[in-house]
Scaffold this motif. Structure first.
Motif, short mmCIF file in Angstrom:
data_model
loop_
_atom_site.label_atom_id
_atom_site.label_comp_id
_atom_site.label_asym_id
_atom_site.label_seq_id
_atom_site.Cartn_x
_atom_site.Cartn_y
_atom_site.Cartn_z
N THR A 19 28.60 37.24 23.26
CA THR A 19 28.41 38.32 24.22
C THR A 19 29.69 38.49 25.02
OG1 THR A 19 27.33 36.67 25.58
CG2 THR A 19 25.91 38.29 24.52
N ASP A 20 30.10 39.72 25.20
CA ASP A 20 31.35 39.96 25.90
C ASP A 20 31.23 39.63 27.37
OD1 ASP A 20 33.05 40.69 23.88
OD2 ASP A 20 32.31 42.76 23.87
N TRP A 21 32.30 39.09 27.90
CA TRP A 21 32.33 38.85 29.34
C TRP A 21 32.39 40.20 30.06
CZ3 TRP A 21 36.76 34.68 29.43
CH2 TRP A 21 36.24 33.46 28.99
N PRO A 22 31.78 40.28 31.24
CA PRO A 22 31.82 41.54 31.99
C PRO A 22 33.24 41.84 32.51
CG PRO A 22 30.67 39.86 33.24
CD PRO A 22 30.93 39.28 31.88
N LEU A 23 33.42 43.12 32.81
CA LEU A 23 34.72 43.59 33.30
C LEU A 23 34.76 43.54 34.82
CD1 LEU A 23 37.28 44.84 31.95
CD2 LEU A 23 36.31 47.08 32.49
N TRP A 24 35.91 43.18 35.34
CA TRP A 24 36.11 43.08 36.80
C TRP A 24 37.35 43.89 37.17
CZ3 TRP A 24 32.79 39.70 39.58
CH2 TRP A 24 31.95 38.93 38.77
N GLU A 25 37.27 44.55 38.33
CA GLU A 25 38.44 45.26 38.85
C GLU A 25 39.14 44.35 39.86
OE1 GLU A 25 39.37 48.13 37.60
OE2 GLU A 25 37.55 48.22 36.37
N VAL A 26 40.46 44.33 39.78
CA VAL A 26 41.23 43.41 40.62
C VAL A 26 42.02 44.17 41.67
CG1 VAL A 26 43.04 41.65 40.60
CG2 VAL A 26 41.46 41.84 38.67
N PHE A 27 41.92 43.70 42.90
CA PHE A 27 42.68 44.28 44.01
C PHE A 27 43.56 43.21 44.63
CE2 PHE A 27 38.88 46.68 43.36
CZ PHE A 27 39.25 48.00 43.56
N VAL A 28 44.83 43.54 44.80
CA VAL A 28 45.80 42.57 45.30
C VAL A 28 46.39 43.07 46.61
CG1 VAL A 28 47.97 41.37 44.80
CG2 VAL A 28 46.40 41.92 42.94
N ARG A 29 46.48 42.19 47.59
CA ARG A 29 47.24 42.53 48.79
C ARG A 29 48.57 41.82 48.72
NH1 ARG A 29 48.18 40.70 53.86
NH2 ARG A 29 46.59 39.07 53.96
N GLY A 30 49.62 42.60 48.75
CA GLY A 30 50.97 42.05 48.63
C GLY A 30 51.40 41.34 49.90
N ARG A 31 52.52 40.68 49.80
CA ARG A 31 53.02 39.88 50.91
C ARG A 31 53.15 40.70 52.19
NH1 ARG A 31 54.69 34.92 50.04
NH2 ARG A 31 54.62 35.22 47.80
N ARG A 32 53.66 41.91 52.04
CA ARG A 32 53.85 42.74 53.22
C ARG A 32 52.82 43.87 53.28
NH1 ARG A 32 58.77 41.41 51.63
NH2 ARG A 32 60.07 40.21 53.06
N GLY A 33 51.91 43.88 52.34
CA GLY A 33 50.95 44.97 52.29
C GLY A 33 49.88 44.83 53.35
N LEU A 34 49.36 45.97 53.79
CA LEU A 34 48.30 45.93 54.79
C LEU A 34 46.94 46.01 54.14
CD1 LEU A 34 49.89 48.28 57.48
CD2 LEU A 34 49.65 45.80 57.57
N SER A 35 46.88 46.59 52.96
CA SER A 35 45.58 46.74 52.33
C SER A 35 45.63 46.27 50.88
CB SER A 35 45.17 48.21 52.37
OG SER A 35 46.13 49.00 51.71
N HIS A 36 44.47 45.98 50.35
CA HIS A 36 44.39 45.58 48.95
C HIS A 36 44.54 46.82 48.07
CE1 HIS A 36 42.75 42.01 50.81
NE2 HIS A 36 42.81 41.37 49.65
N THR A 37 45.33 46.69 47.03
CA THR A 37 45.60 47.80 46.12
C THR A 37 45.09 47.45 44.72
OG1 THR A 37 47.64 48.16 47.38
CG2 THR A 37 47.45 49.30 45.27
N HIS A 38 44.53 48.44 44.07
CA HIS A 38 44.02 48.20 42.72
C HIS A 38 45.17 47.81 41.79
CE1 HIS A 38 42.12 49.54 38.78
NE2 HIS A 38 41.42 48.50 39.21
N ALA A 39 45.00 46.67 41.09
CA ALA A 39 46.08 46.20 40.23
C ALA A 39 45.74 46.35 38.75
CB ALA A 39 46.38 44.73 40.53
#
Lengths: 243, 97
Positions: free
Chosen positions: B6-26
């Motif tokens: 059975t396939d593993w489910p899909l996940w969306e990843v959001f990363v906040r960079g070192r100087r970033g203020l918000s998490h951005t879709h990666a």
């Protein structure tokens, strides 16, 4: 590098730890292109690259890293036999990771408190080791407490590799470590994870009569020769080749 | 790969960079559960020091606007310049703007 000339204790220790990291990196690299999932392949390759980085730093303390990695014969390698054991199925790879990374994190944590070039390397590497141990723990829990099949395979892997763990406590010349305390801490850590994974801690002897701590003396198991052949053949066929 | 897998489910990843203020879709990845998704995200998206914080969200939990609705959703905004602050001229003498 002073303190790491052939024949002195610092050299001996850096070579032993460097060979552990180098050979395990090579084994983990064998999963590239074969791992069950792309994400897991990247995770294993990532761990392999961490180990390769450690190996390069440690072997550079002993001499020319390429010369040491690619030009030595089997009997000159000082890694524990655990790291040269074949990947087997995924459970075997995870069991090997669990045994080794738990030990490595504990050892490097202790070495980091010392002085000298190995202490500096250990302080940097211990964070990587913690991640490797966590990765192995996460998978041990999932395979042990997963399906009947995964449980059976994980137990078989833990049992099969158990007899290679005794070598981890053999004192390494040049490392000032309380090996008995290290063994107790390792046993407590592994027992905790294995028990939570609904698996049993193996009860057999931790070394076989013909292999008690022999890797550190340069005696290796049969699959090691093939690993070396694959790792070294390019360098030996084309000496001095570069990208 | 076995057929019964059975396939593993899909996940969306959001990363906040070192100087970033918000998490951005990666990007996205497969993982058996949230804990492993975070670890896979670490290996796939932050191993060159790109981030200091990670979110993973099951892709099935994201409600997205559909391409069919593009016009009613987004078109009307284009011809209403008075919705942009640049439409207005600031009168002389206004303070603290």
């Amino acid at each position: 590098m002073s303190g790491a000339r052939p024949g002195n204790p610092g050299h001996h220790a850096a070579l032993a730890l460097g060979d552990d990291a180098l050979i395990l990196a090579q084994r983990l690299g064998e999963w590239s292109g074969h791992a069950p999932e792309l994400e897991e392949e990247v995770a294993l390759a990532n761990i392999a690259l961490d180990l390769l980085g450690q190996a390069r730093a440690l072997l550079s303390l002993c001499g020319d890293e390429d010369e040491l990695a690619f030009r030595r014969e089997e009997r000159a390698f000082r890694n524990v036999q655990l790291v040269e054991r074949p990947n087997g199925d995924f459970a075997h790879t995870i069991a090997r990771q669990l045994y080794f990374s738990t030990w490595q994190e504990l050892l490097y944590g202790r070495l980091a408190g010392g002085t000298g070039p190995i202490a500096a390397l250990a302080a940097k590497a211990v964070k990587e080791c913690a991640y490797h141990r966590d990765h192995a723990e996460q998978w041990t829990l999932r395979l042990g407490d997963g399906t009947e099949e995964s449980h059976r395979r994980m137990q078989a892997a833990l049992d099969a590799l158990w007899r290679y763990t005794g070598e981890l406590w053999q004192p390494v010349e040049g490392l000032d470590v309380d090996w008995d305390a290290l063994e107790s801490a390792w046993r407590a850590g592994v027992t905790g994870v294995v028990t939570r994974a609904t698996l049993g801690v193996p009860e057999g002897p931790q070394s076989s009569p013909w292999a008690a701590g022999a890797g550190r003396q340069g005696v290796h198991t049969e699959p090691f020769g093939r690993l070396l052949a694959e790792m070294q053949h390019l360098h030996r066929s084309h000496p001095g080749a570069s990208w | 790969m076995s057929e019964s897998r059975t396939d593993w489910p899909l996940w969306e990843v959001f990363v906040r960079g070192r100087r970033g203020l918000s998490h951005t879709h990666a990007g996205s990845l497969h993982a058996p559960d949230a804990t492993m998704a975070l670890r896979n995200a670490r290996d796939l998206y932050t191993r060159r020091g790109e981030g200091v914080s990670l979110w993973v969200v099951p892709s099935t939990q994201i409600t997205a606007s559909s391409p069919d609705e593009k016009d009613p959703f987004f078109e009307p905004a284009a011809d209403k310049p008075y919705r942009h602050p640049t439409f207005y001229e600031v009168p002389e003498g206004v303070q603290n703007l």
